[in-house]
Design a protein around this motif. Structure first.
Motif, PDB file in Angstrom:
ATOM      1  N   HIS A  50       0.817  -1.210   0.080  1.00  0.00           N
ATOM      2  CA  HIS A  50      -0.015  -0.020  -0.077  1.00  0.00           C
ATOM      3  C   HIS A  50       1.048   1.408  -0.077  1.00  0.00           C
ATOM      4  CE1 HIS A  50      -4.225  -1.507   0.509  1.00  0.00           C
ATOM      5  NE2 HIS A  50      -3.579  -2.301   1.287  1.00  0.00           N
ATOM      6  N   THR A  62      -7.128   2.763  -1.294  1.00  0.00           N
ATOM      7  CA  THR A  62      -7.526   1.399  -1.994  1.00  0.00           C
ATOM      8  C   THR A  62      -7.751   0.376  -0.766  1.00  0.00           C
ATOM      9  OG1 THR A  62      -5.046   0.774  -2.056  1.00  0.00           O
ATOM     10  CG2 THR A  62      -6.183   2.077  -3.718  1.00  0.00           C
ATOM     11  N   ARG A 121      -7.289  -3.918  -0.686  1.00  0.00           N
ATOM     12  CA  ARG A 121      -6.600  -5.044  -1.486  1.00  0.00           C
ATOM     13  C   ARG A 121      -6.555  -6.361  -0.784  1.00  0.00           C
ATOM     14  NH1 ARG A 121      -2.222  -2.196  -4.906  1.00  0.00           N
ATOM     15  NH2 ARG A 121      -2.658   0.113  -4.136  1.00  0.00           N
ATOM     16  N   GLU A 142      -0.685 -10.344  -4.131  1.00  0.00           N
ATOM     17  CA  GLU A 142      -1.785  -9.298  -4.122  1.00  0.00           C
ATOM     18  C   GLU A 142      -2.834  -9.813  -5.160  1.00  0.00           C
ATOM     19  OE1 GLU A 142      -1.415  -5.112  -4.368  1.00  0.00           O
ATOM     20  OE2 GLU A 142      -2.260  -5.096  -6.345  1.00  0.00           O
ATOM     21  N   VAL A 144      -7.364  -5.404  -6.185  1.00  0.00           N
ATOM     22  CA  VAL A 144      -7.524  -3.925  -5.699  1.00  0.00           C
ATOM     23  C   VAL A 144      -8.818  -3.262  -5.992  1.00  0.00           C
ATOM     24  CG1 VAL A 144      -6.212  -1.969  -5.834  1.00  0.00           C
ATOM     25  CG2 VAL A 144      -5.062  -4.086  -6.789  1.00  0.00           C
ATOM     26  N   GLU A 160     -14.272  -6.524  -9.083  1.00  0.00           N
ATOM     27  CA  GLU A 160     -13.469  -5.235  -8.680  1.00  0.00           C
ATOM     28  C   GLU A 160     -14.202  -4.203  -9.262  1.00  0.00           C
ATOM     29  OE1 GLU A 160      -9.753  -6.506 -10.550  1.00  0.00           O
ATOM     30  OE2 GLU A 160      -8.852  -5.985  -8.741  1.00  0.00           O
TER      31      GLU A 160
END
Lengths: 288, 335
Positions: B189, B213, B215, B224, B227, B277
C-alpha cells in the motif's frame, strides 16, 4: 410493531405525590396491542405514554449456546434492566433502499449546464438571454420548436425545460434575467422556490389500484421498473395493521416512462387481479 | 433494510467485532467503554468499563467465553463475557493498538504503539483457560519491530504465522515459533494500513489503507490478488461470506469533516464485487467517517461503527441474497 405515538403530556392532572396508575395492555380485534404506561417527568408531572404495537411471533432456530446467551443477566451499566431493547440505547433506523447492481456506481456530479456564462463577458444571447453567443445557443432548436407550437395556437404544458422563461433564467446561471436579480419564488417555472423536502408531485406519479394485498413495495417496483427508472414505489398500508389496502403509487423520473407504463399496465393481469392504473391526483394542500 | 442503530457510546468507535455465532456484537470506543449487544434486536447485554483510556481494540474468542481488549491506558485486559468481570490485566509501556485470538483460543497477540523511545512490539501470550485469573505476565514470544510500526495484525490459518500491516503500507508475515520475519511485501500500500480481516476460509485476507484502496492478498504467499480503488481514505474493509462482495468503509479524516457536507463526505459503506473489482452498491446512514466494519460470520448481516459514535447493524434483505448483478456469471446461493 406498527406505530408508536410520541409522549403525551397530561397537563391537567398533576397532583404531586400521587400514585401512578398501573400500566395497562389491551389487545383489540385487529391484533393491535395498546400499552398505556405512566411515569413522572423531571418536573414531577404525570406523563401518559400510549404505544400501539402489533406483536408478531417470529420463530428462529439457533444453536444451544445462542439460546442460552439470551437468558444471561445483564451487567455493567445495564445491570438489573429487564429484557428487551432499551429505547435510550437502541433505535430502529429508517428503511434504506439497498440494491446490489452492476451499475449503481456513484452518479457523477451533476454537470453544470453547457451554456454557463463565461465569467466577466458582457454578451447576451438574442434567443434565450443567456450569457453566450447567439450562434452557440444550446436551446436554439427547442426554442424554435416552442415558437412553432405557439404559432399553431397549441397550448404547451408549462413545466420544466419547455418553458422559455425558465430557459432564460437557466442560461444566465439561474439567478438573473437581463442582468437583474430575480428571487427564486418569482422565477418562471419555480413558483415555490427551493425547499428541503422535494414535494411528492414533482415526479409523474401513477396510482395503481386493484393490487393484490400480498404485493410489497419491492414487487411494485419490479413490476414497473421495466418502463424506466422508478423513483418511488409504495403500497398503501393500514397505519395500524400494516395490511395492504390494495392500492399503491409509483413515481417515475420521466413523464414519458410514466405514460408508457400507464398505457401498458392499465388492465394488466397481476396475481389473478386486473390492475387499474391512472394518474395520481395531487393531494390538496394540508390545512395547518 | 432497516438498520438497528446502537447509541451506547459517547465518542467515536474504534473497533467492532461479532462473536463466532454472530448473535453478539462487541463495540470498542474512545469513551473507555466496551459494549456488548444482541445483534438480533439491538438489546445491550452489558458494558465492560474498567479502562482508563480510549479502547483501541477488542477481540472475542471462538467460544464467546473470554474477551480481550487493548487500550490507551497501556493495558490489555481479559474479561469474562458472561459476567463482564475483568479477569486479568497486562501492563505495558505504551498503548495497545491491536489484539487477536489464535485459532485454538490458546494464544493472544498484542501490538503496542511505538512512542517515547519505545519500539512497536508484537507480543504473543499463552492463555490459561482453566484458571483465567492466573495468567503469565511474561509473553511467550516478543517480536520487536525495527522498521515501520505495525498497526494491524491477524493470525494466519493454523496460527503458526502472524500477518501484520504496517504504517508504511508494508504487509509482513512472522513465524510464531521463532519470531522471525519470513515474508514481506514492502510497497503493498502507499499509505498506512488501517484494517486487516481474514476471509471465511482463511486462505486470503483484505487490507484497507489511507491510500484510498483496499487489497486482497493470498494468506500463503502474500501475493496481491485484487485491488479496490475508491475516492476516500479507507478505515476498514471486510469480506462478506456467502456472496462475492467485500465491504469497504471510510471517509475523509475526522479533522476535515466539518468543512464538508455529509453528502460530499462519502461516509457510506461501499459494496464491491470481490472478483470483478467493481462497485455494486452503497449504504448511507452515518454522518461521520466509518472507522470500523464487521460482517456477521454467516453473512446474514453487517455492522458499521463510525466517528459519529453510532453503530449501525444491517440485516440483509432477501433481495441481497438473490442479487446477481452480473447475471449468469455468478452462481446462485442456496440459503
Amino acid at each position: 410493531m406498527a406505530s408508536t405515538k410520541p409522549l403525551k403530556t397530561d397537563w391537567t392532572a398533576d397532583d404531586e405525590g400521587d400514585e401512578l396508575p398501573p400500566t395497562t395492555e389491551t389487545t383489540d380485534a385487529d391484533g393491535i396491542t395498546t400499552i398505556i404506561s405512566w411515569k413522572f417527568d423531571e418536573h414531577d408531572r404525570k406523563v401518559k405514554t400510549t404505544r400501539r404495537v402489533r406483536r408478531k411471533m417470529q420463530t428462529q432456530l439457533v444453536s444451544h449456546t445462542v439460546a442460552e446467551r439470551k437468558h444471561w443477566p445483564k451487567f455493567g451499566l445495564d445491570k438489573g434492566k429487564g429484557s428487551g431493547p432499551d429505547r435510550n440505547t437502541t433505535i430502529i433506523g429508517e428503511n434504506i433502499h439497498f440494491k446490489v447492481s452492476a451499475t449503481s456506481r456513484a452518479e457523477p456530479e451533476a454537470e453544470q449546464s453547457a451554456a454557463k456564462a463565461p465569467a466577466g463577458k458582457a454578451f447576451v444571447c438574442r434567443l434565450c438571454k443567456g450569457g453566450h453567443f447567439t450562434a452557440k445557443c444550446p436551446y436554439r432548436e427547442q426554442l424554435a420548436a416552442i415558437d412553432s407550437v405557439g404559432a399553431d395556437g397549441g397550448e404547451e404544458e408549462m413545466d420544466g425545460p419547455s418553458n422559455v422563461g425558465a430557459l432564460a433564467a437557466k442560461g444566465a446561471g439561474g439567478s438573473t434575467v437581463g442582468g437583474r436579480y430575480v428571487p427564486p419564488g418569482q422565477r418562471a417555472g419555480g413558483a415555490t422556490g427551493e425547499t428541503m423536502f422535494r414535494p411528492r408531485d414533482e415526479f409523474p406519479t401513477l396510482r395503481v389500484t386493484s393490487l393484490s394485498v400480498d404485493a410489497e413495495d419491492e414487487d411494485l417496483r419490479d413490476l414497473f421498473a421495466r418502463f424506466g427508472r422508478v423513483v418511488r414505489a409504495n403500497v398503501v398500508r393500514d397505519r395500524d395493521t400494516r395490511e395492504s389496502k390494495g392500492f399503491g403509487f409509483v413515481s417515475f423520473e420521466s413523464r414519458k416512462d410514466a405514460e408508457a407504463a400507464l398505457s401498458k399496465m392499465n388492465g394488466f393481469g397481476y396475481d389473478s387481479l386486473i390492475l387499474s392504473v391512472s394518474w395520481s391526483q395531487p393531494r390538496e394542500p394540508r390545512q395547518p | 433494510m432497516k438498520p438497528i442503530i446502537l447509541q451506547g457510546h459517547e465518542r467515536s468507535l474504534t473497533q467492532i467485532v461479532f462473536n463466532a455465532e454472530g448473535d453478539l456484537l462487541f463495540s470498542a470506543s474512545k469513551d473507555n467503554v466496551v459494549n456488548v449487544w444482541f445483534t438480533s434486536n439491538g438489546e445491550r447485554l452489558g458494558t465492560f468499563g474498567d479502562h482508563k483510556g480510549s479502547v483501541w481494540t477488542v477481540a472475542c474468542d471462538s467460544q464467546t467465553k473470554y474477551l480481550v481488549t487493548g487500550a490507551a491506558d497501556n493495558t490489555m485486559r481479559l474479561w469474562d463475557v458472561r459476567s463482564g468481570k475483568c479477569l486479568y490485566v497486562w501492563e505495558f509501556l505504551t498503548a495497545v493498538k491491536r489484539v487477536a485470538w489464535s485459532e485454538d483460543d490458546e494464544m493472544l497477540l498484542s501490538i503496542t504503539e511505538q512512542r517515547s523511545g519505545q519500539p512497536s512490539v508484537i507480543r504473543i501470550f499463552k492463555i490459561n483457560r482453566e484458571d483465567p485469573a492466573n495468567q503469565s505476565s511474561t509473553p511467550l514470544r516478543e517480536i520487536i519491530l525495527t522498521g515501520s510500526k505495525a498497526t494491524v495484525a491477524l493470525w494466519a490459518p493454523l496460527s503458526d504465522h502472524i500477518i501484520t500491516g504496517h504504517e508504511s503500507g508494508k504487509v509482513a508475515k512472522y513465524d510464531t515459533k521463532t519470531g522471525e520475519e519470513v515474508m514481506v511485501v514492502e510497497e503493498s500500500h502507499r499509505g498506512e494500513i488501517t484494517d486487516i480481516q481474514l476471509s471465511p476460509d482463511g486462505t486470503y485476507f483484505i487490507t484497507s489503507s489511507k491510500d484510498k484502496t483496499a487489497r486482497l492478498f493470498d494468506s500463503e504467499t502474500l501475493q496481491e490478488m485484487k485491488v479496490y480503488p475508491t475516492e476516500t481514505p479507507l478505515n476498514s474493509a471486510c469480506i462478506a461470506p456467502l456472496r462475492p462482495y467485500v465491504i469497504l468503509g471510510g471517509g475523509q479524516d475526522a479533522m476535515s469533516v466539518t468543512t464538508t457536507s455529509s453528502r460530499a463526505g462519502k461516509f457510506e459503506s461501499r459494496f464491491w464485487h470481490k472478483l470483478f473489482e467493481e462497485e455494486v452498491g452503497r449504504v448511507r446512514g452515518h454522518f461521520g467517517p466509518i472507522n470500523t466494519l464487521a460482517v456477521h460470520p454467516q453473512g446474514k448481516a453487517y455492522a458499521s461503527g463510525a466517528e459519529d459514535g453510532f453503530v449501525r447493524v444491517h440485516w440483509f434483505d432477501d433481495s441481497y441474497f438473490r442479487s446477481r448483478p452480473y447475471g449468469d456469471l455468478e452462481p446462485e446461493v442456496e440459503l
